[in-house]
Structures are given as C-alpha cells and as structure tokens.
Design a protein around this motif. Structure first.
Motif, PDB file in Angstrom:
ATOM      1  N   ARG B 381      40.496  69.425 -91.002  1.00  0.00           N
ATOM      2  CA  ARG B 381      41.794  69.252 -91.664  1.00  0.00           C
ATOM      3  C   ARG B 381      41.612  69.128 -93.164  1.00  0.00           C
ATOM      4  O   ARG B 381      42.363  69.716 -93.948  1.00  0.00           O
ATOM      5  N   LEU B 383      39.103  70.279 -94.997  1.00  0.00           N
ATOM      6  CA  LEU B 383      38.673  71.565 -95.558  1.00  0.00           C
ATOM      7  C   LEU B 383      39.840  72.542 -95.680  1.00  0.00           C
ATOM      8  O   LEU B 383      39.911  73.323 -96.639  1.00  0.00           O
ATOM      9  N   GLU B 384      40.771  72.496 -94.727  1.00  0.00           N
ATOM     10  CA  GLU B 384      41.884  73.466 -94.725  1.00  0.00           C
ATOM     11  C   GLU B 384      42.869  73.213 -95.854  1.00  0.00           C
ATOM     12  O   GLU B 384      43.683  74.086 -96.171  1.00  0.00           O
ATOM     13  N   THR B 385      42.782  72.051 -96.486  1.00  0.00           N
ATOM     14  CA  THR B 385      43.745  71.757 -97.557  1.00  0.00           C
ATOM     15  C   THR B 385      43.344  72.407 -98.875  1.00  0.00           C
ATOM     16  O   THR B 385      44.159  72.562 -99.764  1.00  0.00           O
ATOM     17  N   GLN B 387      41.161  75.527-101.306  1.00  0.00           N
ATOM     18  CA  GLN B 387      40.689  76.927-101.304  1.00  0.00           C
ATOM     19  C   GLN B 387      39.211  76.992-100.917  1.00  0.00           C
ATOM     20  O   GLN B 387      38.810  77.800-100.075  1.00  0.00           O
ATOM     21  N   GLY B 389      37.388  74.830 -99.324  1.00  0.00           N
ATOM     22  CA  GLY B 389      37.202  74.420 -97.929  1.00  0.00           C
ATOM     23  C   GLY B 389      37.499  75.557 -96.978  1.00  0.00           C
ATOM     24  O   GLY B 389      36.772  75.793 -96.010  1.00  0.00           O
ATOM     25  N   ARG B 390      38.601  76.281 -97.279  1.00  0.00           N
ATOM     26  CA  ARG B 390      38.983  77.390 -96.387  1.00  0.00           C
ATOM     27  C   ARG B 390      37.918  78.484 -96.383  1.00  0.00           C
ATOM     28  O   ARG B 390      37.599  79.062 -95.348  1.00  0.00           O
ATOM     29  N   LEU B 393      35.063  77.256 -94.308  1.00  0.00           N
ATOM     30  CA  LEU B 393      35.388  77.347 -92.880  1.00  0.00           C
ATOM     31  C   LEU B 393      35.280  78.786 -92.391  1.00  0.00           C
ATOM     32  O   LEU B 393      34.769  79.061 -91.308  1.00  0.00           O
ATOM     33  N   LYS B 394      35.793  79.708 -93.230  1.00  0.00           N
ATOM     34  CA  LYS B 394      35.757  81.117 -92.848  1.00  0.00           C
ATOM     35  C   LYS B 394      34.306  81.569 -92.673  1.00  0.00           C
ATOM     36  O   LYS B 394      33.955  82.260 -91.703  1.00  0.00           O
ATOM     37  N   ARG B 405      40.483  80.336 -84.820  1.00  0.00           N
ATOM     38  CA  ARG B 405      40.731  79.598 -86.056  1.00  0.00           C
ATOM     39  C   ARG B 405      40.791  78.100 -85.805  1.00  0.00           C
ATOM     40  O   ARG B 405      40.846  77.323 -86.732  1.00  0.00           O
TER      41      ARG B 405
END
Lengths: 404, 407
Positions: B381, B383-385, B387, B389-390, B393-394, B405
């Motif tokens: 959560r 990381l998703e907040t 850029q 982090g996303r 995650l990717k 996802r």
C-alpha cells in the motif's frame, strides 16, 4: 449407402427413371412423366420388392426440391453442381415433421402401410424449404466463419470518446463494428451511455430478426401472439428497459437516448457517418430461422450464432429484394403494440435522460413503406434455391454489411 | 470371428429403457463374452440417434454432435458382436437408414462386411396409443387425449404428432425402412407379453434376440419409464399448460418429468389406468390384424407370439380429458408434497453450503490477520502511493513473472 437410383431396373421403373431424369437436370413433373411411362412395370421401388441390396426412390420432397432446383438453374442459365444434386437426392428433411413421402403411383394396389403417396408437385413450399434448410445448414458449416469476423477488436485510441451503447441491436451492430474498426469502439472511463431506439413496430421486427439469427426461434406470428399475452417487451425491443439498465450503471445524467439512428455518430463525437444495416427481407429472416434449427444439430450454439450472423446474413443481404420485403407488424397486433409504445414514451420522458430525436418517433407506425406482414413460403423457397445454387467462389467474394 | 451387429431400432414403450440399462450396466460382463455395447454414458445411443436424424431435443442435440459417427467407428473396430439400441431409430428415413448402415459397413459385399440383424420390440396398439399420448404429455405437450386420437387417426398424418406416432409405431413401415434388403431370418420381432404376464418373460425374449442366453448378467436396474394413471396424466397436462411458457426445458425435465411424473405420480397404482376409448377399438384391431398378416407373410423371426400384437379390448375406460376431480386433487396433493420435500432438501443443502462458505471466509480472514501478511500488505500500500514505489512494484512483479497486480 444404397444408391437411390443406380439400379439395373432404372430404365424399366418409371420412378427410378424419373430420379435419373432429375439427376440429369430434367424438370418434367412426376405426374406427366408417369403418364408417359404408364405401361412400364412398377415395383422396383415398392417396399415389397426383392430383398437384394437395391436402390430406393428418395422421398417426394427431395425429388421435387431437385426438380425446382433444376428449374431455377435453367432460369439462371447455370447447371446445379453434381455434388449438390447428390446431396439433394440423399437428403432427409431435418427435425420432426412429415417423413419422406412416397411418389403417387409407385406402389401397386391400395395403400397399406407408411405415409400416403403424394404428387410431388402439390407439396407445400414450406415442406421443400424444410429439406433445403438442412442442406443450407451443411453449406454454412462447410463455409465456416469469415476470418475477419472472429478477429479481435482493433486497438482503441486513447483520445476516442468514452461511451457504451445499447438498444436495438440492428441499429447498434453497425455502429459498434464500424467505429470499432476506426479505433473508436465502446469503452473508456466514465462513459456516456447511448441507448439507440426507434418506433416499436420496427424494433419488434428487428428483435425477431436478430433472434432468428441467434437460434431457432419461433415463427413471427407465434412470437407476436406470445408477446401479446405477457406484460413485458422482449429485451431487444425494450428501449425503456435498456434506459433503466443504463441509468443503474452510470446515472441518468450520463444516459442519452437517440431516436434518430443517423445522429448516433455525432452523439459519439465522430463526424463520419456510419453505414446502417439494410433491412433484411421477411423471407430471408424466416429462412435464417429455419436454417438455425438443423444447424443446431451440427455445431454448438455459439458457433451457430456466428455462422448465422457472419456467414449467412451477408449472403442474404447481398440477395437484396430476393429476400422479400421487410417485415411489418400485422394489423391484428397494431393496437397492443401502439399501447405499449405509448407506455414506453411516457416512461422514457419520466426518466429525465437526454433524448436526441423526436420522442414521438416511438409512437410512429411504419406505413407507406413496402412491407410485408409475414414471411411467404414460396418466396423463401426461391431464396433457398438461389442460395443453394450460388457457387462457392461467388460467396467468398461477397462483401456485404456485417454485424459487429 | 464373424462380426455381427444387432441393431435394436424400436419401438418406444416396449421395455427399451430397462433393456438399455441392463446392457449398459453389464458392459464388462458382455465384453468378456465378446459382445460390445458401445456406450460411455447411459444415453449414448439416444444421442447417436439424435445426431443421425438431426433431431432437436430440448437443447440435448448440442451434446449429440458427431455422436453417430463416433459410435459407428467403435462398432467398425470391434471384431465380435455389437449391440446398438434406441427406440427413436424407428423413425429414421430411408436415406438416414442408408447412411447408418453404410457407416456400419453394411452393403460392401466384402469379406469384412458384418452380419447385420435388425431387432424390433413391439406391443399391441391398444397399449401403445395411450402410452404414446402419455409420453407426449411427459414431454411438455398439453394436447388432449381426444385431439391426440384424432391426429393419429387422420390418414394424412400431416401433424407433428401423427407423423411421429406412425414413424415409431407402424411396424411394417419401420421394417421397410430398416430391413428392406435383409433376409427375414435376420429380422427379429420381440413381442411384449400381454398385461399380467410374468415380468421376466420379456427379458428372456430380449435375451434370446440378442444372443445373451447363458451370460450371467445383473438384471436389477434403476431405470425404467414408468406409466401414469389417467388422473395423473391429466394433472401433468394441466401443469404443462400452466408452466410451459415460463419453465425452460432444462428445468422441466428434472422437475416435472423426473420428480413429479416418474418419482411421484407413477407410484400411485390404484388410480384408473389409461386405456383406449371403446369407439376406437375396432379401428385399432383392424390395423393390428393387417400388421400381423403382413409380418406372417414376410416371414420374420418372431420371438414371442405374433398374435400378442392384437390387443384385448379394455375392460374399463376412464377418460383422461374428463378425470374425476377428487382423483386429480389427490394426485395434485402428492405432487405438492413431493415439491415441498424437494424444496426442503434444497434449502438444507443451501444452508449447508452457506455454512461451508462462511467457514471458508473465516479461515481466509484469519489468514489475512497473520502479522507477516499484514506487513506485506502495508508495504504494498505504501509503495502504491508514490511514483518510485509503483516502478519498484512493477519491476518486482516482472521479475516474479506474474501479471497479477495484487499483493
């Protein structure tokens, strides 16, 4: 299989000789043929004939269909392909119904067992259509679905407007397929929901035609009679129901009802017009329905719908006027249809959705157009013969409007 | 070894369901005796018949696509005796029969050509006519008995009911289509004994026709096509009229045909039986006599007594179009009871399934509450907040090789 005609007694037995005559492209009716060969012995085709493996005389339906096919071929200055001739001779009418009928005058003495012999020329056209529908179903399976019909939808451009579309499928199909090919298919975030409709009688004819292209639905008359007995409209002709479903998804403020199909592209933010589906003739639609029944015994339901929509429909549309005039709601049904239409109009205006086009369109009764109340069996037979005689090469080059 | 094919092509209501179930259940024992009953499911030959004749059957035809060719291929591969059995084969047209026999290898004239026998089990029309009407009613028809009788008596046979009835019942015509070029000794007629005879007699006749004598077979079956009485059939006809528009065929079969007709109403044995109206009997007997004469002339192998095809006049007659109201009400009560009990069973099943679902949900929830899971969820959560982090995650998901996802 024991050949229906290749038999040593062929020349002696008038029935088998008539089969050979038809097989060679002959068109003489059975009764006059029989009269000319009146002195010849009968019996090789009779049930009590010798029990050696032998030929049999096919049913009167198949033989009369072959004779009509020969007549149609002669009129069109073509010859029926030999393979097609064999298929007709060996065919059986699919499904339940009248069995193969013996030819009048082939069984000596009084009739004892089996269905009564008939004069093939007096058979109802619908009975011949029954045999032809089985052959057309086989043709469809052999032809398959055109590759472009099963190709996935193209890439949707990011700048394309977001929308969903529902309503009368005959009006929606061309929008979805043609805009889809331009990268403007339905989709996107926070879509505008467009419901396309028109007058109720036309929507009812569209709903039945689409149903006939989906499965072996019931006939037009019975379908309307059943509808009169229930309160609701069929989903495909229920504009108000489509609007309520759209509202449940996106809210009334983002639902637009378009009652003038020509204005749909503009509502969807494109200036290029969408070529509408031409109307399908009543005979063509009913023939599709009848072909759907035997097709259901050859392929699975999804594949059947694909074959009917993407292989048969373009062929029928291409034959244009031969498919008959478009359907109209018969006079005995206009009153209840008008009452329902008024209810739809009232309900639609009460939803508060934007309406493009005149709401009174919903109350319109298509008149003055060249319409027919119900399909006609003879017209359907002519169409079936034409389809059977259309060479495979011509079919593959056909380019007609196709549903999305 | 001589390849023999025994083709049992009809007629309906002559104990065929029982015979087919015995053959199906005893496939291994039959195989030991060199006899093939080629079926992977009880109704395999029914499906093959639907496919051969391209008959729609309430959607069941979609399961039948290619069934005949598959059956014929199995038969061709077998070296010994094969039995094929279904009563609706009786209605096949000559061209369909031709296709069927050709695909079984008949008529080639070569050394591999199998020895083909046609078996037809037959019963007098006095019993067959009411049984066929009842069968129509159990297949959603709401036609009255009087109208049914009128339609089958019409010489034109132009209605669906008339053409079907004679297609599956007219013995000389069925054999004209199926056995016209077979020697009479290869055509076997199994007659159904008169009412009141010992039940095992019919099986013994089938056993003789199929050449099963001496093979130890289990004869107990669960399948039968039991008959209904006059008020019970009248009740089902009325139910059809009420539900036909709304109850889809897929639901009709288990609920009306199986639960109500077969499992419930057929148990009512004391109600008046269906029969033939006295005014029709003379016509029927004339017909039966003409068939018996024809069969005798043709010289077929009759197993039983051909005179059994001449039915006795019914002792009593109860009109199912005007049934006794009390009888229908009593049958209706039994039907309601059966539906209530079935509904109660389904509710209990539903409650059991809901309970299992709740337990599964609880177990899942407990798994989510584990500290390690909660920590991982928190990290994702967070990381998703952002850029960065996303992107991280990717990258992680790409490296892991999953498109999912979710964490």
């Amino acid at each position: 299989m024991a050949s229906p005609t290749r038999h040593s007694t062929r020349d002696a037995d008038p029935a088998l000789a008539w089969v050979a005559h038809l097989r060679a492209g002959g068109t003489e009716p059975w009764t006059s043929w029989r009269a000319r060969h009146d002195d010849a012995p009968v019996g090789a085709s009779s049930p009590a004939a010798s029990r050696t493996p032998s030929a049999y005389v096919p049913g009167a339906q198949q033989l009369e269909l072959l004779r009509r096919l020969n007549l149609a071929a002669r009129a069109g200055r073509v010859a029926p392909p030999p393979a097609l001739v064999e298929r007709v001779v060996n065919a059986s009418a699919p499904g339940r119904g009248i069995p193969d009928l013996p030819l009048m005058g082939t069984v000596p003495g009084p009739h004892r067992f089996g269905p009564r012999p008939v004069d093939p020329a007096e058979l109802a056209a619908g009975e011949l259509v029954r045999v032809a529908s089985g052959l057309l179903a086989e043709d469809l399976v052999a032809a398959g679905v055109p590759p472009e019909a099963s190709a996935p939808a193209g890439f949707r451009r990011p700048w394309a407007p977001s929308y969903r579309i529902s309503g009368d499928p005959w009006l929606v199909w061309p929008v979805v397929s043609q805009l889809g090919r331009r990268g403007r298919g339905p989709g996107g975030r926070r879509p505008q929901w467009v419901v396309v409709g028109t007058d109720l009688p036309t929507m009812l004819t569209h709903a039945w035609v689409v149903r006939s292209l989906d499965s072996s639905a019931i006939g037009w008359d019975d379908w309307l009679t059943n509808l009169r007995g229930v309160r609701s409209l069929p989903r495909r002709a229920d504009t108000l129901g489509a609007v309520h479903r759209a509202i449940a998804h996106v809210g009334a403020e983002r639902v637009t009802v378009v009652l003038d199909p020509a204005r749909v592209p503009r509502v969807l933010g494109t200036r290029r017009r969408v070529r509408p589906m031409p109307p399908l003739g009543a005979n063509a639609a009913d023939l599709a329905r009848r072909v759907a029944a035997p097709l259901g015994g050859l392929v699975l339901p999804d594949h059947r719908a694909e074959l009917l929509r993407h292989t048969l429909l373009p062929r029928l549309l291409r034959l244009g006027d031969l498919g008959g005039r478009p359907l109209a709601v018969p006079p005995e049904h206009t009153r209840w249809v008008a009452r329902r239409a008024a209810r739809v109009r009232r309900g639609l205006l009460a939803t508060g959705c934007a309406v493009v086009g005149d709401p009174d369109v919903l109350l319109r009764r298509p008149e003055g157009r060249d319409l027919q109340d119900r399909p006609d069996d003879q017209g359907m037979l002519d169409l079936a013969l034409r389809l059977l005689l259309t060479p495979e090469d011509d079919r593959s080059t056909e380019k007609g409007p196709t549903p999305g | 070894m001589t390849r023999r094919i025994l083709l049992h092509v009809g007629t309906p209501k002559t104990g065929t369901s029982y015979v087919q179930d015995v053959l199906y259940r005893n496939r291994p024992r039959l195989a030991l005796a060199g006899i093939l009953y080629p079926a992977d499911r009880f109704d395999a030959h029914f499906l093959a018949a639907l496919d051969l004749m391209r008959l729609p059957w309430g959607g069941l035809e979609t399961e039948a696509i290619g069934a005949w060719d598959a059956l014929a291929a199995r038969v061709r591969r077998h070296e010994g005796t094969t039995i094929i059995s279904h009563e609706i084969f009786a209605t096949a047209s000559r061209s369909q029969v031709g296709r069927a026999l050709e695909s079984l290898g008949h008529g080639t004239g070569g050394p591999d050509e199998p020895e083909l026998h046609v078996v037809l089990s037959v019963r007098d029309l006095v019993r067959q006519i009411p049984a066929e009407w009842q069968e129509n009613v159990k297949h959603r028809s709401s036609i009255t008995y009087a109208k049914f009788l009128r339609q089958i008596q019409s010489p034109e046979r132009s209605t669906r009911i008339g053409s079907w009835f004679w297609g599956v019942q007219e013995i000389p015509d069925i054999l004209d289509r199926w056995a016209r070029d077979l020697p009479p000794e290869r055509v076997h007629l199994v007659t159904v004994p008169p009412r009141g005879g010992a039940p095992e007699v019919l099986w013994k006749r089938f056993s003789q026709a199929f050449g099963l004598d001496g093979i130890d077979l289990t004869l107990e079956t669960e399948r039968a096509n039991p008959s209904l009485g006059a008020p019970e059939t009248a009740l089902i006809r009325r139910i059809n009229r009420a539900v036909n528009r709304e109850l889809p065929p897929a639901e009709y079969r288990p609920l009306v045909r199986e639960l109500l007709a077969h499992q419930t109403l057929s148990q009512r044995r004391t109600s008046p039986r269906l029969g033939l109206p006295p005014d029709v009997h003379e016509w029927v007997q004339r017909l039966e006599r003409s068939w018996v004469e024809e069969i005798t002339v043709r010289g077929y192998d009759v197993i039983g007594d051909v005179e059994e095809l001449i039915g006795s006049p019914p002792a009593t007659w109860s009109d199912p179009d005007r049934p006794d109201g009390d009888d229908v009400a009593a049958a209706g009560l039994d039907a309601i009871k059966a539906l209530l009990l079935d509904n109660a069973r389904l509710r209990q099943e539903g409650a059991g399934l809901r309970h299992e679902l709740d337990e599964t949900r609880d177990a899942l929830h407990r798994a989510y509450l584990r500290p390690t899971y909660r920590l991982r969820e928190k990290i994702v959560r967070r990381l998703e907040t952002g850029q960065v982090g996303r992107v991280l995650l990717k990258g992680y998901r790409l490296a892991r090789g999953r498109s999912s996802r979710s964490a």
